[in-house]
Design a protein around this motif. Structure first.
Motif, short mmCIF file in Angstrom:
data_model
loop_
_atom_site.label_atom_id
_atom_site.label_comp_id
_atom_site.label_asym_id
_atom_site.label_seq_id
_atom_site.Cartn_x
_atom_site.Cartn_y
_atom_site.Cartn_z
N PRO A 76 6.29 6.24 -4.80
CA PRO A 76 5.64 7.39 -4.63
C PRO A 76 4.96 8.24 -5.51
CG PRO A 76 7.92 7.41 -3.33
CD PRO A 76 8.05 6.11 -4.16
N GLU A 77 5.96 7.63 -6.87
CA GLU A 77 5.61 7.83 -8.40
C GLU A 77 4.59 7.39 -8.82
OE1 GLU A 77 9.52 9.28 -9.24
OE2 GLU A 77 8.91 7.04 -10.14
N ARG A 78 3.97 6.04 -8.07
CA ARG A 78 2.58 5.40 -9.08
C ARG A 78 1.42 5.41 -7.72
NH1 ARG A 78 2.92 -0.05 -7.31
NH2 ARG A 78 4.64 -0.75 -6.30
N ASP A 79 0.36 4.48 -8.66
CA ASP A 79 -0.85 3.98 -7.85
C ASP A 79 -0.49 2.48 -8.33
OD1 ASP A 79 -2.00 5.79 -7.13
OD2 ASP A 79 -3.54 6.05 -8.66
N GLY A 80 -1.17 2.32 -7.03
CA GLY A 80 -0.97 -0.15 -7.07
C GLY A 80 -1.54 -0.38 -5.84
N ILE A 81 -1.50 -1.57 -5.68
CA ILE A 81 -1.70 -2.39 -5.00
C ILE A 81 -1.03 -3.07 -4.20
CG2 ILE A 81 -3.62 -3.59 -4.69
CD1 ILE A 81 -4.63 -3.60 -6.59
N ARG A 82 -0.71 -2.96 -2.62
CA ARG A 82 0.18 -3.66 -1.40
C ARG A 82 -1.04 -4.62 -1.20
NH1 ARG A 82 4.70 -5.62 0.42
NH2 ARG A 82 4.35 -5.75 3.40
N SER A 83 -0.30 -5.56 -1.38
CA SER A 83 -1.44 -7.16 -0.70
C SER A 83 -0.77 -8.27 -0.65
CB SER A 83 -2.24 -7.78 -1.05
OG SER A 83 -2.95 -8.61 -0.49
N ILE A 84 0.47 -8.76 0.56
CA ILE A 84 1.20 -9.75 -0.40
C ILE A 84 0.42 -11.74 0.65
CG2 ILE A 84 2.57 -12.08 0.83
CD1 ILE A 84 4.95 -9.32 0.90
N TYR A 85 0.09 -11.42 2.19
CA TYR A 85 -1.35 -12.03 2.82
C TYR A 85 -1.88 -10.50 3.25
CZ TYR A 85 1.90 -15.71 1.14
OH TYR A 85 3.32 -16.84 0.99
N TYR A 86 -3.30 -11.54 4.26
CA TYR A 86 -3.81 -10.91 4.92
C TYR A 86 -4.58 -9.68 5.25
CZ TYR A 86 0.79 -12.43 6.73
OH TYR A 86 2.04 -12.83 6.98
N TYR A 87 -4.03 -8.36 4.18
CA TYR A 87 -4.68 -7.49 3.62
C TYR A 87 -4.30 -6.56 3.23
CZ TYR A 87 -0.73 -3.92 4.85
OH TYR A 87 0.33 -3.96 4.15
N VAL A 88 -5.79 -5.77 2.24
CA VAL A 88 -5.14 -4.54 0.99
C VAL A 88 -4.88 -3.93 1.75
CG1 VAL A 88 -5.95 -4.55 -0.73
CG2 VAL A 88 -6.72 -6.52 -0.23
N GLN A 89 -4.18 -3.07 0.36
CA GLN A 89 -4.47 -1.65 0.94
C GLN A 89 -3.97 -0.69 -0.45
OE1 GLN A 89 -1.04 0.74 3.39
NE2 GLN A 89 -1.28 2.50 2.86
N THR A 90 -4.18 0.36 -1.00
CA THR A 90 -3.95 0.92 -2.47
C THR A 90 -2.23 1.53 -2.78
OG1 THR A 90 -5.04 2.84 -1.58
CG2 THR A 90 -5.82 0.97 -3.14
N ILE A 91 -1.65 1.33 -3.15
CA ILE A 91 -0.92 1.92 -2.87
C ILE A 91 -0.73 3.55 -3.79
CG2 ILE A 91 1.61 2.48 -4.52
CD1 ILE A 91 2.04 -0.36 -4.03
N ASN A 92 -0.86 4.85 -3.53
CA ASN A 92 -1.26 5.88 -3.78
C ASN A 92 0.05 7.07 -4.38
OD1 ASN A 92 -4.25 5.04 -2.83
ND2 ASN A 92 -3.32 5.60 -0.84
N LYS A 93 -0.53 7.61 -5.65
CA LYS A 93 0.27 8.45 -6.31
C LYS A 93 0.80 9.45 -5.20
CE LYS A 93 1.84 9.76 -10.72
NZ LYS A 93 0.77 10.63 -12.60
N ALA A 94 1.91 10.25 -5.21
CA ALA A 94 1.63 11.34 -4.33
C ALA A 94 2.46 12.34 -5.49
CB ALA A 94 3.37 11.15 -3.04
#
Length: 764
Positions: A500-518
């Protein structure tokens, strides 16, 4: 496999294979906000990927109050992959955030004080200066390869760690588990055999999921050596299995223990730990003898079927039943269910944790190949990192390092699968040996990102791993909490931010989602991405394009055609998926129909293994110690010892200090059948010693009828954060790795961590 990386003459840079480039981008969730207000709180849509550690990256909503403090984490019901389902580890996150033992500041310790709780707070600049100075000193004296970069499993930080490794000039990126016996062997075996990795098709590539008109549920799903409800490195969720079952899928579970899924299965194969390959080959022999394999697929798309048939014929059902303890009729029934269509197989860690993990993995993968269950709806579908985003698969060393440096990767020459099997790791055991012997060259520095090898992977009493770290000139460790590894050997500690403290990218396979700092990080914590970005810039700024970390994120996802910020607005971004790619040339780099192997076919007989001097066909090898290989030892150590099963409360050695999670499993447990307990005078809850020729550990007894009376199962990765740090939190008292030998297989992969022997008795 030498064609993995092709030279693009026009761009004068190495690029990844064209067939990995998706032409169409699909997305959903663009009509949904990623942040909004609700009941006086701010809600941020994000993904729960390390830290703390976890494979699954669930879609979550993070609630923060007007002061920016984390209030709660809930499942995101609108996330098409998770639908709001969430486990206790995310629900307990507020306790992680504000735990009094959280690491908050960079710290240093004199090398002479290793093992002592004598830390001094320092600034980030001082920490970076020390690391840069000391690492460069090692580079000048021994070469950049004398610094090893390593990280823990299941994290999205591996590509960043590898990039800083290459930025420094070292080819040695390590995962400190003997034989890299976690996930990597299955990847390497699949890449060599099929030219790709495959996963069960649970409709995850489609925005409309189970309603997609081109998808159908598997007729049968095999869960083989895995408990996907609790953990799964493929990113396939256990609740997807249940969703498929609701749509008619039958279930076969291969597991020594009665898991929840096994209790719901149509067929449960309770095999002896470590005998998976024998079971798979007996199933294959049955399928072939009964003529129920896919003859057309084998004829047109497989290589070496005749040799393969002869090999599996060495394991008739009667023989396999004696080896595996699985009744003959159950093996035959499983074989016939495997021959249906479509069939998916969710395999897991148990395949990696045998010394001959590669032929064992091949024996299982061959089953879905000879039955033609490749790249069909509901079958096993080829997968890869979407849009070449480097958030799961690290960059190849050839992309960033000169060839003469690449050739210095430890183990690359001795074990060609490390060089050509799609693996960028150095060979673990040889790397540890190099720390102690200086051969092939000295290892003088370690950069360890969110990994706790002393508790998780250091095997045998007086583990060589600890001695190796203590032999280094400098050890740098990044983590969320103090660990036995940090206390034992770190010189510099850097505090890591949570998701929750950072931005980033989530993707192993299949799709992409950004990790959004909260929320803002607590203390002076920084994300592991930020740390590697800032340090990497010091070593080689050209390797980190962009003036900010966010710009670097956009660079790594440029093949989507959207920036990080634009992708965040869409929430979930997919590549368009199509089946039967091997028929139209989209499974190979050169556009020719077939698979990305030397023969263009799935190699049941591996031409590459043959070339590398390895056995080209699957085979089974008895565990070194067991009822068939060492009956004399069974007189003293009468039980098969297995370990490594996952639990809801913990991710390997993490979370022991979180009271809400600890309350679910307060002590290390040894699971045994009531008959086993009675035979040894043990009752539920008694403290016991589990002992073998290497040593003994102490755990509390848990009785279960879901385990064979001849088998005991021990928790792994235990330590006690509440105990004396200068005794390394008693990590060796209850850590079952004390009983596990560090021996790897002929390919350089695999180790026997789940098929040992022991005795058990009540502790006085």
């Amino acid at each position: 496999m030498a064609e993995d990386i092709k030279k693009n003459a026009q761009e004068e840079e190495f690029v990844r294979p064209d067939f990995f480039r998706e032409s169409d981008v699909k997305f959903t969730g663009g009509d949904k906000p990623w942040r909004w207000k609700e009941d006086g709180m701010t809600v941020t849509r994000t993904a729960a990927w390390a830290a703390p550690g976890c494979h699954d990256g669930c879609g979550v909503l993070v609630y923060t109050d007007k002061n920016g403090r984390l209030v709660k984490v809930e499942g995101d019901e609108e996330n098409p992959f998770y639908n709001g389902r969430l486990c206790i580890r995310c629900l307990a996150l507020p306790e992680v955030e504000y735990h009094p033992d959280r690491l908050l500041y960079p710290m240093k310790r004199d090398k002479a004080d290793r093992g002592k709780n004598k830390w001094q707070r320092i600034s980030w600049d001082e920490a970076y200066d020390i690391i840069e100075t000391e690492f460069n000193k090692i580079k000048g004296e021994y070469g950049p390869e004398s610094v090893v970069f390593s990280c823990g499993t299941g994290r999205g930080t591996a590509p960043y760690l590898v990039r800083i490794c290459y930025s420094f000039g070292s080819p040695n990126y390590a995962y400190y588990l003997s034989g890299a016996s976690c996930y990597v062997p299955r990847i390497a075996a699949s890449n060599t055999m099929m030219g790709t990795y495959t996963v069960p098709d649970c409709s995850q590539y489609f925005i409309d999921r189970y309603d997609h008109p081109g998808w159908q549920p598997p007729a049968v799903i095999f869960i083989w050596g895995n408990n996907p409800l609790v953990s799964n490195a493929d990113g396939n969720m256990g609740h997807w299995i249940i969703d498929c079952m609701k749509r008619g899928s039958k279930l076969v579970v291969v597991d020594p223990r009665l898991t929840w899924l096994a209790s719901k299965a149509d067929l449960w194969l309770q095999l002896r730990p470590g005998t998976d390959a024998a079971l798979a080959m007996a199933m294959a022999d049955t399928i072939i003898k009964e003529g129920i394999y896919d003859k057309d697929f084998v004829e047109n798309w497989c290589y070496g079927f005749e040799e393969y048939s002869k090999r599996v014929a060495e394991y008739p059902v009667e023989k396999a039943a004696r080896i595996t303890w699985v009744p003959e009729e159950k093996i035959r029934r499983a074989a016939r269910m495997m021959a249906q269509k479509p069939v998916s197989v969710q395999w897991g860690l148990a395949l990696d944790m045998t010394k001959e993990a590669i032929p064992g993995s091949l024996s299982v993968a061959s089953l879905w190949c000879i039955t033609g269950n490749i790249d069909i709806p509901g079958g096993m579908i080829p997968t890869h990192q979407p849009f070449n985003i480097q958030t799961w698969n690290p960059p190849d060393p050839k992309e960033m390092l000169p060839l003469d440096v690449c050739e210095k990767r430890i183990g690359g020459k001795e074990y060609p699968m490390y060089e050509y099997g799609g693996v960028v790791l150095s060979q673990t055991d040889m790397t540890v040996d190099a720390m102690l012997t200086g051969k092939p060259y000295p290892i003088k520095g370690n950069f360890m990102l969110s990994t706790n090898p002393i508790a998780c992977t250091g095997m045998q009493p007086e583990t060589k791993m600890l001695k190796g770290f203590l032999n280094a000139d400098i050890n740098v460790v990044l983590d969320v909490f103090m660990t036995p590894t940090i206390m034992a050997c770190a010189d510099i500690v850097l505090p890591v931010a949570t998701f929750p403290e950072r931005d980033g990218i989530r993707s192993i396979y299949y799709y992409v989602q950004t990790i959004n700092k909260a929320m803002e990080p607590v203390g002076e914590c920084k994300s592991d991405m930020q740390i590697t970005y800032e340090l990497g810039k010091r070593f080689n700024p050209e390797a980190w394009p962009g003036d900010t970390l966010t710009e670097f994120f956009s660079h790594t996802m440029k093949e989507i055609g959207m920036s990080f910020e634009e992708t965040r607005e869409q929430n979930w971004v997919y590549p368009e998926y199509e089946y039967h790619k091997y028929e139209n040339g989209k499974q190979r780099f050169d556009g020719i129909p077939g698979f990305n192997t030397p023969t263009g076919r799935i190699e049941l007989y591996s031409t590459l293994f043959d070339e590398w001097g390895l056995e080209p066909l699957p085979f089974f090898e008895e565990p070194e110690e067991g009822p068939l290989s060492s009956p004399e030892l069974m007189q003293e150590f009468p039980y098969v010892l297995t370990t490594g099963a996952r639990h809801w409360s913990y991710f390997h050695s993490e979370h022991r200090q979180i009271s809400r999670l600890r309350s679910l499993r307060p002590d290390p447990l040894v699971e045994m059948h009531p008959k086993t307990a009675a035979a040894n005078g043990i009752k539920e809850g008694d403290w016991c010693w589990i002992e073998n020729r290497l040593g003994k550990v102490k755990m509390r007894a848990k009785l279960s009828v879901g385990i064979d009376p001849r088998v005991v199962n021990c928790d792994h990765a235990w330590w006690y954060p509440e105990r004396d740090p200068e005794k390394l939190y008693d990590v060796f008292e209850a850590n079952v790795n004390q009983l596990v030998p560090a021996k790897f297989g002929r390919s350089g992969f695999g180790s026997n961590s789940k098929s040992l022997i022991c005795k058990v008795y009540k502790a006085e």
